[in-house]
Design a protein around this motif. Sequence first.
Motif, mmCIF file in Angstrom:
data_model
loop_
_atom_site.group_PDB
_atom_site.id
_atom_site.type_symbol
_atom_site.label_atom_id
_atom_site.label_comp_id
_atom_site.label_asym_id
_atom_site.label_seq_id
_atom_site.Cartn_x
_atom_site.Cartn_y
_atom_site.Cartn_z
ATOM 1 N N PRO A 30 -8.254 4.109 -3.199
ATOM 2 C CA PRO A 30 -7.197 4.679 -4.043
ATOM 3 C C PRO A 30 -7.716 5.841 -4.902
ATOM 4 C CG PRO A 30 -7.227 2.290 -4.264
ATOM 5 C CD PRO A 30 -8.406 2.674 -3.434
ATOM 6 N N ILE A 90 0.840 -1.205 0.000
ATOM 7 C CA ILE A 90 0.000 0.000 0.000
ATOM 8 C C ILE A 90 0.874 1.254 0.000
ATOM 9 C CG2 ILE A 90 -1.764 1.295 1.272
ATOM 10 C CD1 ILE A 90 -2.658 -1.388 -0.270
ATOM 11 N N PHE A 120 -6.260 -1.251 0.227
ATOM 12 C CA PHE A 120 -5.875 0.156 0.346
ATOM 13 C C PHE A 120 -6.782 0.850 1.367
ATOM 14 C CE2 PHE A 120 -5.309 4.574 -0.768
ATOM 15 C CZ PHE A 120 -4.043 4.667 -1.333
#
Length: 184
Positions: free
Chosen positions: A168, A127, A160
């Motif tokens: 994202p 990440i 994420f």
Amino acid sequence: MKAFLKFDFNVLTKKVLEQKLGEIGLNPIILSFGEVEFLENISAEKMKEMTVLLNEFGIEIIENQKSILVQKIKDTITEMVNSEEPLSVKSSVYLTEKLNHSYGYLSNLFSEVTYTSIENFIIIQKIELAKNLIINNQLTLTEIAFKLNYSSVAHLSTQFKNITGITPSAFQRIIAKRRLNTFN
């Protein structure tokens, strides 16, 4: 004025080590990420000097065997995640082959020392790299998912969001908005 920089942690760390240790008369041989060898014996006084010098850069000398192996696990994962080529084997096999220990042993030791799992550490590293790739604005989310060995953008997005609290796409919008505000 704000400038966005891209840098290679490996190259940066190697340069810092070579330069700073050279200043105190030591000539390190950088074996791998996080591992340095000296051909000469180092006095206790030089060791203290080196410790103080490296601490300024957040670099510490590890002396405990368990801590050394855990650091090697972290370094191997960082190297694995940042590799230009996607892995052709599972991360557990990669770690086992690189570190010459069973994955069960590595996993138990890592959890005992860090209070987190190897899998979670890998996700966090992926990440962090995804965030850097988004900031650099050179790849699409699909390309980032592929580069980081995710089965889909949805899988990347889920992890994420679990780590950062946002998707994202939301992260991309925040970065774009900051850039816009910086240049206006």
